[in-house]
Enzyme design. Sequence first.
Site, mmCIF file in Angstrom:
data_model
loop_
_atom_site.group_PDB
_atom_site.id
_atom_site.type_symbol
_atom_site.label_atom_id
_atom_site.label_comp_id
_atom_site.label_asym_id
_atom_site.label_seq_id
_atom_site.Cartn_x
_atom_site.Cartn_y
_atom_site.Cartn_z
ATOM 1 N N LYS A 1 21.462 1.815 -21.964
ATOM 2 C CA LYS A 1 21.377 2.979 -22.847
ATOM 3 C C LYS A 1 19.981 3.581 -22.823
ATOM 4 O O LYS A 1 19.811 4.798 -22.693
ATOM 5 C CB LYS A 1 21.774 2.576 -24.273
ATOM 6 C CG LYS A 1 21.840 3.747 -25.256
ATOM 7 C CD LYS A 1 20.548 3.987 -26.013
ATOM 8 C CE LYS A 1 20.218 2.877 -26.973
ATOM 9 N NZ LYS A 1 19.026 3.199 -27.808
ATOM 10 N N ASP B 1 24.855 5.275 -27.542
ATOM 11 C CA ASP B 1 24.295 4.504 -28.653
ATOM 12 C C ASP B 1 25.376 4.336 -29.715
ATOM 13 O O ASP B 1 26.543 4.650 -29.486
ATOM 14 C CB ASP B 1 23.047 5.193 -29.215
ATOM 15 C CG ASP B 1 23.362 6.508 -29.920
ATOM 16 O OD1 ASP B 1 24.529 6.975 -29.867
ATOM 17 O OD2 ASP B 1 22.449 7.076 -30.539
#
Length: 219
Positions: free
Chosen positions: A127, A145
Amino acid sequence: MAKSKVMRREERYRAIIDYFEKAMPVAESELNFENPYQLLVAVILSAQCTDKRVNMTTPALFEAYPTPYDMAKASAEELYQYIKSISYPNNKAKNLAAMARMLVAEFGGEVPSDIEEMMRLPGVGRKTANVVGAVVWNKEVMPVDTHVFRVAARIGLSVGAKTPRATELQLEKYIPSHLLPKAHHWLILHGRYTCIARKPKCDKCGITQWCKYFAKSNR
């Protein structure tokens, strides 16, 4: 409501993308940064922490350690003093110190633009690498996220995705690749201010007519 129940997935994506392109033509990170190094540090700090808190913390940190070379000389204990108001400061301080040392030792003090190379850095998962890649180099990737993971499932963009990686792959399949960097911010901002976790503000939402959650809640 009936249309939302039988809406094909491609139609849902197209309608929601069209909405965001008109309603949020500019969608950017809310983290404050001036270069790739600063963004990488800020994103590492933002894990399970608000951007607002990170932005309150990084000015003093960057003043003390303006470059990776400066941070590479610092111990985790020294960095901790600057980030102790952030969530999980001990682990993040260790990661920042190790990340800066690797940046200097292996990458000449420059954040690598390659996602896989970036993921070699301590404290940098998929991420984080995708966020930096999308924001700095406009890479056609979808960082996932907690906001993106929740919103994608709730409104019906992801189906049965149990992990962030599964969500990422579904979003990358249906969202035009050139829109991925911006779409990441669309979903984050929508999740942060409208489709919030505990009680989504459906009365203020512009995509309820295409939203699976809204359709189910208003049967």
